[in-house]
Design an enzyme around this catalytic site. Structure first.
Site, mmCIF file in Angstrom:
data_model
loop_
_atom_site.group_PDB
_atom_site.id
_atom_site.type_symbol
_atom_site.label_atom_id
_atom_site.label_comp_id
_atom_site.label_asym_id
_atom_site.label_seq_id
_atom_site.Cartn_x
_atom_site.Cartn_y
_atom_site.Cartn_z
ATOM 1 N N HIS A 31 10.169 3.360 2.474
ATOM 2 C CA HIS A 31 10.000 3.926 1.132
ATOM 3 C C HIS A 31 10.287 2.854 0.081
ATOM 4 C CE1 HIS A 31 9.737 7.986 2.771
ATOM 5 N NE2 HIS A 31 9.552 8.463 1.552
ATOM 6 N N HIS A 56 18.901 6.896 4.263
ATOM 7 C CA HIS A 56 19.111 5.457 4.441
ATOM 8 C C HIS A 56 20.467 5.036 3.904
ATOM 9 C CE1 HIS A 56 15.197 4.141 5.914
ATOM 10 N NE2 HIS A 56 14.632 4.974 5.048
#
Length: 324
Positions: free
Chosen positions: A94, A141
């Site tokens: 991302h 994350h």
């Protein structure tokens, strides 16, 4: 991994802001923003963004499955997404995609359109930062994953930038471009790093490379048989849009997206039907669709048709409807 955690939202502003920001690094954004750029802003800008996006995403996806760094443990974090939970964490794709798309768009447009340099730089930074922060907020994350993804993407941008014009020229003029654009991505997809369990990374990578392959063939065909890509800027309007021009922009976008989504649905049904007949499995069999011999051709053919439709069929339809 299919169950979700219970949580209480205490700040709806942050919750919806970062849920929306997370979507800016997913398929829904790619399938709308990249074609919008091609249809309504500038062909050369779109080509460069797609080139950078596909290369950066392939390297990011492969790096995940080579490094095999786990995602944050839950608890202590609360994970607001479950689909990507089966993937490894480092680097954050991302963060890589957001950095690549925002800054490649900024770099590609700053010398073609008149707007304040500082404004473009801030916009690119804010966009990529929001997506990066969304990965922390959603618990997908670690800080290191996000920083690593953004840095890798930045390094790749620096390395690719000097070759942009050369790659673009070959993409448009080389007689080997269609063959190269199909064969190389297919080889990369079939030789994707193998894992001990199923991960959506191979399928996602095939989707990205397939879309880029179809678009690359479309770029070449347009340059060979339609309006030359070297006749200057796109014939479509730039940033200074008047009210009347905005109607054309919206019409091009909504008609184009409708055709693209229809193409995806039709090709997905047809290709899965053919593969299901060949390998003797029902289309609804999720496990069968995850097999290498099914997943790669199904996703590659489907999304290469999507990329080709977006760059060739939709512009022809726009011209036929008088929307150019």
């Amino acid at each position: 991994q299919g169950c979700t955690q219970k949580y209480i939202v205490k700040n709806y502003f942050y919750y919806y802001l970062f849920k929306f920001s997370a979507a800016l690094g997913e398929e829904i954004f790619y399938i709308t923003f990249l074609p919008f750029t091609y249809w309504n802003i500038d062909h050369s800008v779109s080509r460069r963004m797609i080139i950078v996006w596909s290369i950066v995403m392939y390297i990011g996806q492969v790096s995940k499955d080579i490094l095999k760094w786990p995602r944050p443990l839950s608890p202590p974090v609360v994970k607001l997404e479950m689909r990507t939970n089966a993937e490894y964490g480092m680097p954050s794709t991302h963060a890589m995609a957001a950095t690549a798309i925002s800054f490649s768009f900024f770099i590609a447009t700053m010398n073609q359109y008149k707007y304040p340099f500082e404004l473009g730089l801030v916009a690119a930074f804010v966009f990529s930062t929001l997506v990066c922060l969304s990965r922390l907020y959603t618990g997908m994350h670690t800080v290191l994953d996000v920083i690593g993804g953004a840095l890798i993407s930045a390094v790749l941008l620096v390395l690719l930038y000097p070759a942009w014009d050369t790659i673009d020229h070959l993409l448009l003029t080389s007689p080997f471009c269609p063959l190269f654009s199909i064969v190389v991505p297919l080889v990369l997809c079939y030789n994707y790093p193998k894992l001990d369990y199923y991960s959506p990374t191979r399928g996602d990578t095939t989707t990205i490379l397939g879309a880029a392959a179809g678009a690359a063939v479309g770029f070449w065909l347009n340059n060979q048989y339609a309006t030359s890509a070297y006749t200057g800027k796109s014939v479509q309007p730039g940033f200074h849009l008047l009210t009347s021009a905005m109607v054309f922009v919206l019409a091009r976008f909504f008609i184009g997206i409708l055709v693209v989504l229809l193409t995806r649905w039709v090709m997905k049904s047809v290709v899965l039907g053919v593969l299901g007949y060949q390998y003797k499995f029902p289309i609804c069999d999720l496990e069968a669709r995850r097999r290498l011999e099914v997943e790669v051709p199904y996703k590659f053919v489907t999304y290469s048709c999507v990329g080709f439709t977006a760059t060739v069929i939709v512009p022809l339809l726009h011209e036929l409807l008088g929307l150019m």
